[in-house]
Scaffold this motif. Sequence first.
Motif, PDB file in Angstrom:
ATOM      1  N   ALA A 175       0.859  -1.182   0.000  1.00 45.70           N
ATOM      2  CA  ALA A 175       0.000   0.000   0.000  1.00 45.70           C
ATOM      3  C   ALA A 175       0.892   1.228   0.000  1.00 45.70           C
ATOM      4  CB  ALA A 175      -0.902   0.014   1.231  1.00 45.70           C
ATOM      5  N   ILE A 176       0.460   2.227  -0.725  1.00 46.21           N
ATOM      6  CA  ILE A 176       1.168   3.500  -0.768  1.00 46.21           C
ATOM      7  C   ILE A 176       0.223   4.567  -0.218  1.00 46.21           C
ATOM      8  CG2 ILE A 176       2.283   5.230  -2.229  1.00 46.21           C
ATOM      9  CD1 ILE A 176       2.805   2.932  -4.247  1.00 46.21           C
ATOM     10  N   VAL A 177       0.714   5.314   0.745  1.00 44.54           N
ATOM     11  CA  VAL A 177      -0.053   6.415   1.330  1.00 44.54           C
ATOM     12  C   VAL A 177       0.528   7.710   0.774  1.00 44.54           C
ATOM     13  CG1 VAL A 177      -0.693   7.591   3.471  1.00 44.54           C
ATOM     14  CG2 VAL A 177      -0.505   5.093   3.425  1.00 44.54           C
ATOM     15  N   GLU A 178      -0.328   8.543   0.236  1.00 43.69           N
ATOM     16  CA  GLU A 178       0.097   9.804  -0.379  1.00 43.69           C
ATOM     17  C   GLU A 178      -0.812  10.942   0.063  1.00 43.69           C
ATOM     18  OE1 GLU A 178       2.541  10.746  -2.624  1.00 43.69           O
ATOM     19  OE2 GLU A 178       3.441   8.768  -2.392  1.00 43.69           O
ATOM     20  N   ALA A 179      -0.301  12.143  -0.090  1.00 46.92           N
ATOM     21  CA  ALA A 179      -1.082  13.377   0.065  1.00 46.92           C
ATOM     22  C   ALA A 179      -1.849  13.430   1.385  1.00 46.92           C
ATOM     23  CB  ALA A 179      -2.018  13.574  -1.132  1.00 46.92           C
ATOM     24  N   VAL A 180      -1.163  13.109   2.464  1.00 45.83           N
ATOM     25  CA  VAL A 180      -1.779  13.200   3.788  1.00 45.83           C
ATOM     26  C   VAL A 180      -1.811  14.675   4.191  1.00 45.83           C
ATOM     27  CG1 VAL A 180      -1.610  12.541   6.212  1.00 45.83           C
ATOM     28  CG2 VAL A 180      -0.863  10.933   4.424  1.00 45.83           C
ATOM     29  N   ARG A 181      -2.990  15.161   4.468  1.00 44.87           N
ATOM     30  CA  ARG A 181      -3.130  16.548   4.906  1.00 44.87           C
ATOM     31  C   ARG A 181      -4.185  16.625   5.994  1.00 44.87           C
ATOM     32  NH1 ARG A 181       0.334  16.479   1.614  1.00 44.87           N
ATOM     33  NH2 ARG A 181       1.000  18.107   0.169  1.00 44.87           N
ATOM     34  N   VAL A 182      -3.910  17.474   6.964  1.00 47.02           N
ATOM     35  CA  VAL A 182      -4.860  17.775   8.034  1.00 47.02           C
ATOM     36  C   VAL A 182      -5.040  19.288   8.035  1.00 47.02           C
ATOM     37  CG1 VAL A 182      -5.204  17.772  10.533  1.00 47.02           C
ATOM     38  CG2 VAL A 182      -4.255  15.750   9.401  1.00 47.02           C
ATOM     39  N   HIS A 183      -6.287  19.727   8.130  1.00 47.87           N
ATOM     40  CA  HIS A 183      -6.588  21.163   8.147  1.00 47.87           C
ATOM     41  C   HIS A 183      -5.781  21.834   9.257  1.00 47.87           C
ATOM     42  CE1 HIS A 183      -8.813  24.909   8.368  1.00 47.87           C
ATOM     43  NE2 HIS A 183      -9.263  24.618   7.147  1.00 47.87           N
ATOM     44  N   ALA A 184      -5.286  23.032   8.995  1.00 47.94           N
ATOM     45  CA  ALA A 184      -4.398  23.732   9.930  1.00 47.94           C
ATOM     46  C   ALA A 184      -4.969  23.835  11.333  1.00 47.94           C
ATOM     47  CB  ALA A 184      -4.066  25.122   9.381  1.00 47.94           C
ATOM     48  N   ASP A 185      -6.267  24.098  11.466  1.00 49.91           N
ATOM     49  CA  ASP A 185      -6.817  24.267  12.813  1.00 49.91           C
ATOM     50  C   ASP A 185      -7.154  22.940  13.497  1.00 49.91           C
ATOM     51  OD1 ASP A 185      -9.178  23.575  11.540  1.00 49.91           O
ATOM     52  OD2 ASP A 185     -10.143  25.515  11.828  1.00 49.91           O
ATOM     53  N   GLU A 186      -6.837  21.816  12.857  1.00 48.56           N
ATOM     54  CA  GLU A 186      -7.060  20.492  13.449  1.00 48.56           C
ATOM     55  C   GLU A 186      -5.750  19.793  13.811  1.00 48.56           C
ATOM     56  OE1 GLU A 186      -9.861  18.481  13.959  1.00 48.56           O
ATOM     57  OE2 GLU A 186     -11.277  20.062  13.474  1.00 48.56           O
ATOM     58  N   GLY A 203      -4.101  17.433  17.309  1.00 46.53           N
ATOM     59  CA  GLY A 203      -5.157  16.838  18.124  1.00 46.53           C
ATOM     60  C   GLY A 203      -5.339  15.348  17.929  1.00 46.53           C
ATOM     61  N   GLY A 204      -4.450  14.712  17.177  1.00 46.24           N
ATOM     62  CA  GLY A 204      -4.533  13.266  16.984  1.00 46.24           C
ATOM     63  C   GLY A 204      -5.210  12.824  15.707  1.00 46.24           C
ATOM     64  N   LEU A 205      -5.743  13.771  14.937  1.00 52.41           N
ATOM     65  CA  LEU A 205      -6.425  13.406  13.700  1.00 52.41           C
ATOM     66  C   LEU A 205      -5.477  12.727  12.713  1.00 52.41           C
ATOM     67  CD1 LEU A 205      -8.730  13.381  11.659  1.00 52.41           C
ATOM     68  CD2 LEU A 205      -8.209  15.758  11.137  1.00 52.41           C
ATOM     69  N   GLY A 206      -4.282  13.258  12.523  1.00 49.69           N
ATOM     70  CA  GLY A 206      -3.326  12.656  11.594  1.00 49.69           C
ATOM     71  C   GLY A 206      -2.993  11.229  11.986  1.00 49.69           C
ATOM     72  N   ARG A 219       9.151  13.196  11.505  1.00 47.32           N
ATOM     73  CA  ARG A 219       9.063  12.798  12.916  1.00 47.32           C
ATOM     74  C   ARG A 219       7.701  12.155  13.213  1.00 47.32           C
ATOM     75  NH1 ARG A 219      12.031  17.535  13.396  1.00 47.32           N
ATOM     76  NH2 ARG A 219      10.181  18.795  13.811  1.00 47.32           N
ATOM     77  N   PHE A 220       6.653  12.715  12.637  1.00 45.25           N
ATOM     78  CA  PHE A 220       5.306  12.171  12.811  1.00 45.25           C
ATOM     79  C   PHE A 220       5.250  10.722  12.317  1.00 45.25           C
ATOM     80  CE2 PHE A 220       1.240  11.467  10.536  1.00 45.25           C
ATOM     81  CZ  PHE A 220       0.401  11.367  11.626  1.00 45.25           C
ATOM     82  N   TYR A 221       5.727  10.470  11.107  1.00 48.61           N
ATOM     83  CA  TYR A 221       5.682   9.113  10.552  1.00 48.61           C
ATOM     84  C   TYR A 221       6.553   8.153  11.352  1.00 48.61           C
ATOM     85  CZ  TYR A 221       3.226  11.193   6.610  1.00 48.61           C
ATOM     86  OH  TYR A 221       2.321  11.848   5.837  1.00 48.61           O
TER      87      TYR A 221
END
Length: 150
Positions: A83-94, A97-100, A132-134
């Motif tokens: 599996a390839i994960v691409e284009a991960v984005r979280v809205h700036a105001d989120e 908070g653990g969403l990513g 660092r997140f990954y």
Amino acid sequence: MEDLEIRRAAADDVPAIVAMLADDPLGARRESPDDLTPYLTALERIEGDPNQHLMVAVRRGRVVGTLQLTIVPGLARRGATRAIVEAVRVHADERGGGLGTRFVEWAVDRAREEGCRLVQLTSDATRTDAHRFYERLGFTASHVGFKLQL
């Protein structure tokens, strides 16, 4: 995270997705939120391919995250599907908070369901916070990537 819905993206979600893709220095240079035509065309191609999963995270009716999961059957690694994960984005105001984390965990779980033996992703060399997140999620920086613009 109880109020978070993860679902396939729809055409109505494209403006919010493109806005998130464009909301950083790299994306601002390569995305065009003023003309959604190429993005809607791409969405049609994605929807027609069962190995493509363009997803959105929605909270209280608002798109707050996106990622694309691609399932790739292969011969290498004893016929492993990856599996390839691409284009991960979280809205700036989120962010923060653990969403990513929840979203990437969803992608890894879905990859397992699809029979994948490996999940891989790329991240621009300048995105050190993302690296660092990954790594916190268990990914390792194991390869050097190359791109050829066409």
